[in-house]
Design an enzyme around this catalytic site. Sequence first.
Site, PDB file in Angstrom:
ATOM      1  N   HIS A  85     -39.262 -43.564 -15.717  1.00 21.53           N
ATOM      2  CA  HIS A  85     -39.508 -42.415 -16.583  1.00 21.53           C
ATOM      3  C   HIS A  85     -39.358 -41.139 -15.771  1.00 21.53           C
ATOM      4  O   HIS A  85     -39.650 -41.125 -14.574  1.00 21.53           O
ATOM      5  CB  HIS A  85     -40.908 -42.497 -17.192  1.00 21.53           C
ATOM      6  CG  HIS A  85     -41.132 -41.567 -18.342  1.00 21.53           C
ATOM      7  ND1 HIS A  85     -41.528 -40.263 -18.156  1.00 21.53           N
ATOM      8  CD2 HIS A  85     -41.004 -41.738 -19.680  1.00 21.53           C
ATOM      9  CE1 HIS A  85     -41.640 -39.670 -19.342  1.00 21.53           C
ATOM     10  NE2 HIS A  85     -41.327 -40.538 -20.275  1.00 21.53           N
ATOM     11  N   ASP A 112     -40.447 -47.232 -24.412  1.00 18.90           N
ATOM     12  CA  ASP A 112     -39.231 -47.561 -25.156  1.00 18.90           C
ATOM     13  C   ASP A 112     -38.857 -49.029 -25.004  1.00 18.90           C
ATOM     14  O   ASP A 112     -38.174 -49.600 -25.849  1.00 18.90           O
ATOM     15  CB  ASP A 112     -38.068 -46.692 -24.677  1.00 18.90           C
ATOM     16  CG  ASP A 112     -38.381 -45.213 -24.813  1.00 18.90           C
ATOM     17  OD1 ASP A 112     -38.763 -44.809 -25.916  1.00 18.90           O
ATOM     18  OD2 ASP A 112     -38.250 -44.480 -23.821  1.00 18.90           O
TER      19      ASP A 112
END
Length: 429
Positions: A306, A364
């Site tokens: 991330h 995700d």
Amino acid sequence: MENLSNTLNVGDKSIVLPKKQGTLGPDVLDISKLYAQTGMFTYDPGFTSTASCESGITYIDGDEGVLLYRGYPIEQLAEHGDFLETCHVLLHGDLPNSTQKADFDYRVTRHTMVHEQMARFFQGFRRDAHPMAVMVASVGALSAFYHDSTDITDPTQRAIASIRMIAKIPTLAAMAFKYNVGQPFVYPKNDLDYTSNFLRMCFCVPCEDYKVNPILSRALDRIFILHADHEQNASTSTVRLAGSSGANPFACIAAGIASLWGPSHGGANEAALKMLGEIGTVENIPHFIARAKDKNDPFRLMGFGHRVYKNYDPRAKIMQKTAHDVLTELGIKDDPLLDVAMELERIALHDEYFIEKKLYPNIDFYSGITLKAMGFPTNMFTVLFAVARTVGWISQWREMIEEPGQKIGRPRQLYTGSPRRDYTPMGKR
């Protein structure tokens, strides 16, 4: 250029850069007067070392894997609260008491219908229009239907516009879904909670009764909570930048949706699901892991790592459990995508390559599997993200508008084009 403590020496000039402290996180140096005092400004592509604003809404500690909404840990809000309670927290700063919660829920529920002429507006889109394209247009068009709440200088109109968008954007999202699949629009029902109402508008058809599954409703409600805000990301920064010009709130949120549509932002869960499908089975994982480690291979593992989190994404832990709850409820015990996901997660948490590069599974990684199992096509994933993030965008927009010293956003640039040159007449070129 030499930086001594918070004193900056530029040539023969020496200036003091005031140090500012937040409630949490690192201190910052105030460089707002740097250009005026030195004739120079900073260069920071992607704003990775620049705080663009002061905010009291969301805090992220990427190294420790912490996400707080108004100080409340995301894990506690997702486990014990519901989405509208989280909306109240983001908008107003505190958990509501029972009276405040009932009033807030009532006002949102009573604004879920959209103007009937919006249905005619939808008919102008191609049958196969992408739902996100429809969302950008229809949310922007709300200012044409609700122009009585576009005066950003009026606190009452700001509050009305905020409630309207939290209430109506799920209705528009469901309409975009129905239009895309060729089914009639479904009106909202006031006796249902926020997320159950949305599921019904998406999956109910006139020819048969539809009963909302509480496990699926709770799962989607949790997904909405996890995506409600995430500090100064690309779409939130877009909303703030648009809002700094004085644009009406509906236009600002439409701008945020347009930014979210980018595959590097809101489309990441769709990309992660596509990757899991490409891998196919657990037996194929070693081949794809080897490709991911090969610097000369363009293949990348989607759903890992991330921009901010350098530890395990706290939302991913909640999302993993939510994915299991949904798959169990739907009787999906042997889902090859989930099998691949679980094995990839195990490898990522134990393989030295992933640990060294801090490539932990992010939200995700699991959300795509969950939404697919619930019956949403991949082109709706980012739309659902937009529904959840609306309250974050609105909270950030209102905070910016209500800041006394608010200015129009105007980033600087490092010009690398041609120097001054004179126009050459056509006959001499």
